[in-house]
Design a protein around this motif. Sequence first.
Motif, PDB file in Angstrom:
ATOM      1  N   GLU A  49       0.789  -1.307   0.120  1.00  0.00           N
ATOM      2  CA  GLU A  49      -0.167  -0.182  -0.020  1.00  0.00           C
ATOM      3  C   GLU A  49       0.863   1.335  -0.045  1.00  0.00           C
ATOM      4  N   GLU A  82      -5.391   4.360  -1.526  1.00  0.00           N
ATOM      5  CA  GLU A  82      -4.428   3.646  -1.098  1.00  0.00           C
ATOM      6  C   GLU A  82      -3.721   4.022   0.311  1.00  0.00           C
ATOM      7  N   HIS A  85      -6.072   2.373   2.782  1.00  0.00           N
ATOM      8  CA  HIS A  85      -5.430   0.976   2.982  1.00  0.00           C
ATOM      9  C   HIS A  85      -4.382   0.637   3.799  1.00  0.00           C
ATOM     10  N   ILE A 160     -10.636  -3.877   1.250  1.00  0.00           N
ATOM     11  CA  ILE A 160      -9.955  -3.383   0.419  1.00  0.00           C
ATOM     12  C   ILE A 160      -9.646  -3.993  -0.964  1.00  0.00           C
ATOM     13  N   GLU A 164      -9.562  -2.219  -4.642  1.00  0.00           N
ATOM     14  CA  GLU A 164      -8.811  -2.584  -5.743  1.00  0.00           C
ATOM     15  C   GLU A 164      -9.034  -2.965  -7.025  1.00  0.00           C
TER      16      GLU A 164
HETATM   17 FE   LIG Z   1      -4.688  -0.504  -1.854  1.00  0.00          FE
END
Ligand SMILES: [Fe+2]
Length: 180
Positions: A49, A82, A85, A160, A164
């Motif tokens: 990440e 991100e 995450h 997550i 993605e």
């Molecule tokens: Fe990610």
Amino acid sequence: MFNQQIVAENFFLKDVNALRDSVKPYLTTEPPADPAPSIALLQTVLAAEIVCVLRYTMISVSQDGLQSAWIGTEFQEQANDERKHMAMAAARIQQLGGTPNFNPPGLASRAAGPGTYDGNFAKRVNENLEAEQSVIAHYRDLITYFAPRDAQTCAMLEDIIRDEEDHTSDMADLLGAYVS
Ligand SMILES: [Fe+2]
Ligand SMILES: [Fe+2]
């Protein structure tokens, strides 16, 4: 000095694949009584990440990102996902008694270093697409591990993965729009 070799390979994908390879021993062993394997697995999520935050931020402020509102905004939004995450993985590591490693091995030579962005937007997006797919496969491997052991981490990884998957769709859209 500009290094052709740096941009000739998909270092982003290579990096994610190396993270996946690094956890394979954990995925094939029985769960130990201590949380160390879980923490080690989550450190690979954190490392992946961090690279995504840096790389997508880099692209958002590249010439392509600055000249096209779509590219700039899209990559900034992805970088924000991100970052979220990254924080989720780090928090979970902390909750399990570990110390999140924000300086994972190899970070200095990874996806956002000098020479990584050579202006070849389509190539960079394609690299991102491949790496996102590998990240998803990696997280699915981790879910297989965590499913019988840690429902909270599983739920986090599933959240997550949903983001993605959106990222891969967005990358594919960008490729379709700019590579034709
Ligand atoms: Fe990610
Ligand atoms: Fe992503």
